[in-house]
Write a protein that holds these residues in place. Structure first.
Motif, PDB file in Angstrom:
ATOM      1  N   GLU A 264       0.493  -1.024   0.128  1.00 38.34           N
ATOM      2  CA  GLU A 264      -0.121   0.216  -0.050  1.00 38.34           C
ATOM      3  C   GLU A 264       1.153   1.263  -0.027  1.00 38.34           C
ATOM      4  OE1 GLU A 264      -4.098   0.447   2.381  1.00 38.34           O
ATOM      5  OE2 GLU A 264      -2.231   0.885   3.915  1.00 38.34           O
ATOM      6  N   LYS A 265       1.989   1.395   0.813  1.00 39.73           N
ATOM      7  CA  LYS A 265       2.554   1.851   1.000  1.00 39.73           C
ATOM      8  C   LYS A 265       3.634   2.606  -0.907  1.00 39.73           C
ATOM      9  CE  LYS A 265       2.881   3.773   5.266  1.00 39.73           C
ATOM     10  NZ  LYS A 265       1.966   5.170   5.215  1.00 39.73           N
ATOM     11  N   MET A 266       3.806   1.487  -1.418  1.00 43.22           N
ATOM     12  CA  MET A 266       4.974   1.410  -2.075  1.00 43.22           C
ATOM     13  C   MET A 266       4.294   2.609  -3.439  1.00 43.22           C
ATOM     14  SD  MET A 266       7.245   0.209  -1.325  1.00 43.22           S
ATOM     15  CE  MET A 266       7.407   0.677   0.459  1.00 43.22           C
ATOM     16  N   ILE A 267       2.427   2.300  -3.266  1.00 35.79           N
ATOM     17  CA  ILE A 267       2.413   2.716  -4.766  1.00 35.79           C
ATOM     18  C   ILE A 267       2.215   4.853  -4.569  1.00 35.79           C
ATOM     19  CG2 ILE A 267      -0.399   3.967  -5.457  1.00 35.79           C
ATOM     20  CD1 ILE A 267      -0.807   1.108  -4.584  1.00 35.79           C
ATOM     21  N   SER A 268       2.715   5.189  -3.581  1.00 32.93           N
ATOM     22  CA  SER A 268       2.942   6.653  -3.550  1.00 32.93           C
ATOM     23  C   SER A 268       4.566   6.395  -3.960  1.00 32.93           C
ATOM     24  CB  SER A 268       2.714   7.049  -2.114  1.00 32.93           C
ATOM     25  OG  SER A 268       3.244   6.294  -1.069  1.00 32.93           O
ATOM     26  N   ILE A 269       5.216   6.456  -4.121  1.00 29.56           N
ATOM     27  CA  ILE A 269       6.925   6.372  -4.942  1.00 29.56           C
ATOM     28  C   ILE A 269       6.528   7.461  -6.378  1.00 29.56           C
ATOM     29  CG2 ILE A 269       8.331   5.852  -5.565  1.00 29.56           C
ATOM     30  CD1 ILE A 269       8.784   3.828  -2.869  1.00 29.56           C
ATOM     31  N   ASP A 270       7.437   8.345  -6.169  1.00 31.59           N
ATOM     32  CA  ASP A 270       7.219   8.841  -7.014  1.00 31.59           C
ATOM     33  C   ASP A 270       8.929   9.553  -7.743  1.00 31.59           C
ATOM     34  OD1 ASP A 270       6.424  10.487  -9.918  1.00 31.59           O
ATOM     35  OD2 ASP A 270       6.360  11.965  -8.904  1.00 31.59           O
TER      36      ASP A 270
ATOM     37  N   HIS B 262       5.802   1.410 -12.023  1.00 37.92           N
ATOM     38  CA  HIS B 262       5.349   0.652 -10.839  1.00 37.92           C
ATOM     39  C   HIS B 262       4.257  -0.250 -10.664  1.00 37.92           C
ATOM     40  CE1 HIS B 262       4.273   3.366  -8.000  1.00 37.92           C
ATOM     41  NE2 HIS B 262       5.046   3.989  -8.453  1.00 37.92           N
ATOM     42  N   GLY B 263       4.065  -1.710  -9.861  1.00 35.80           N
ATOM     43  CA  GLY B 263       2.944  -1.888  -9.206  1.00 35.80           C
ATOM     44  C   GLY B 263       3.681  -3.363  -8.798  1.00 35.80           C
ATOM     45  N   LEU B 264       1.791  -4.137  -8.438  1.00 41.82           N
ATOM     46  CA  LEU B 264       1.538  -5.132  -7.607  1.00 41.82           C
ATOM     47  C   LEU B 264       2.310  -6.162  -8.119  1.00 41.82           C
ATOM     48  CD1 LEU B 264       0.004  -2.722  -6.427  1.00 41.82           C
ATOM     49  CD2 LEU B 264      -0.298  -4.462  -4.773  1.00 41.82           C
ATOM     50  N   VAL B 265       3.149  -7.321  -8.411  1.00 37.71           N
ATOM     51  CA  VAL B 265       3.294  -8.191  -9.373  1.00 37.71           C
ATOM     52  C   VAL B 265       2.977  -9.463  -9.123  1.00 37.71           C
ATOM     53  CG1 VAL B 265       5.630  -8.344  -8.945  1.00 37.71           C
ATOM     54  CG2 VAL B 265       4.313  -8.775 -11.080  1.00 37.71           C
ATOM     55  N   LEU B 266       2.415 -11.144  -9.498  1.00 43.07           N
ATOM     56  CA  LEU B 266       2.133 -12.084  -8.804  1.00 43.07           C
ATOM     57  C   LEU B 266       3.202 -12.680  -9.738  1.00 43.07           C
ATOM     58  CD1 LEU B 266      -1.552 -12.769  -9.007  1.00 43.07           C
ATOM     59  CD2 LEU B 266      -0.193 -11.681  -7.415  1.00 43.07           C
TER      60      LEU B 266
ATOM     61  N   GLU C 261      11.775   4.607   4.256  1.00 41.18           N
ATOM     62  CA  GLU C 261      11.010   5.721   4.448  1.00 41.18           C
ATOM     63  C   GLU C 261       9.598   5.401   5.225  1.00 41.18           C
ATOM     64  OE1 GLU C 261      11.921   9.187   2.795  1.00 41.18           O
ATOM     65  OE2 GLU C 261      13.663   9.530   3.720  1.00 41.18           O
ATOM     66  N   LEU C 262       9.398   5.128   3.948  1.00 37.35           N
ATOM     67  CA  LEU C 262       7.401   4.677   4.209  1.00 37.35           C
ATOM     68  C   LEU C 262       7.133   3.111   4.968  1.00 37.35           C
ATOM     69  CD1 LEU C 262       7.748   4.709   0.202  1.00 37.35           C
ATOM     70  CD2 LEU C 262       6.034   6.895   2.268  1.00 37.35           C
TER      71      LEU C 262
END
Length: 228
Positions: free
Chosen positions: A127-133, A140-144, A171-172
């Motif tokens: 959930e936190k990784m989504i905010s990285i810019d 970037h994104g989630l992967v199975l 940091e996140l």
């Protein structure tokens, strides 16, 4: 498909009955979206069985039909919350049956940084990784796969740029309450790795940042400030 867990003790004997209870719940539950809503799917994948396994993993959830990423995230969130009561740490990998030994990669023109988390707390880390810019990150994104998250660079990154990404990740992760999530970052050159392994068809969610405080994942929009 199967969701495999690699478990780290102590408290492994406490974890096994908890995982069996989760399996029972997900064999009956209709389920709902987690990081994003997916109302297009009328049928929700259920877990048909679970068991201790021998090999590179310790436990597996066997899906009756191929799950959406939302459904897998629901499972991971449930595992996070239940294992928080123990001292067990775990890693999760959702992989097609028969492809357990094959490394899955994102195909791009440049390098890709893959992140693997060790929970409890994996759902909240994603959930936190989504905010990285970062301007050097194309998407970037989630992967199975054997990995949990990917960052696709729009250039060959320098060591300093990779370190900047790692700093943002740390940091996140420090912002997550109640969980101490561990992680590992592996950066691969997409062109070179393509010569070594077959790039398989991956199921993943790409993230795009539109500079207005919201994020777009596969045409589903949401405001991070409203996420719980």
């Amino acid at each position: 498909m199967r969701t495999y867990l690699k478990l780290y003790g102590p408290d492994l004997l406490k974890a096994l009955p908890i995982l069996e209870e989760i399996s029972t719940k997900f064999s009956e539950l209709s389920g709902s979206a987690s990081l994003r809503e997916d109302k297009s799917s009328k049928k929700v994948a259920r877990i048909k069985s679970s068991s201790v396994v021998i090999g590179n993993y310790d436990f597996s959830f066997d899906w009756h039909t191929e799950p959406t990423i939302d459904r897998v995230l629901n499972l991971i969130k449930e595992i996070d919350l239940k294992l928080l009561k123990t001292k067990v740490r775990y890693e999760a990998s959702t992989i097609k049956i028969g492809e357990e030994e094959q490394e899955k990669l994102i195909e791009t023109g440049y390098s890709v940084s893959y992140v693997k988390f060790t929970g409890p707390g994996i759902y909240y880390a994603l959930e936190k990784m989504i905010s990285i810019d970062l301007p050097q990150i194309d998407t970037h994104g989630l992967v199975l796969s054997q990995f949990d998250y990917f960052f696709s660079w729009n250039k060959t990154p320098s060591n300093e740029e990779i370190m900047k990404l790692i700093k943002l990740i740390e940091e996140l992760l420090y912002q997550i309450e109640n969980f101490k999530v561990l992680y590992n970052v592996t950066t691969k050159d997409s062109k070179k790795e393509k010569k070594k392994v077959k790039v398989l068809d991956l199921k993943y969610l790409k993230v795009k940042y539109d500079r207005s405080g919201t994020y777009q994942i596969d045409k589903a929009r949401f405001d991070l400030r409203r996420m719980t």
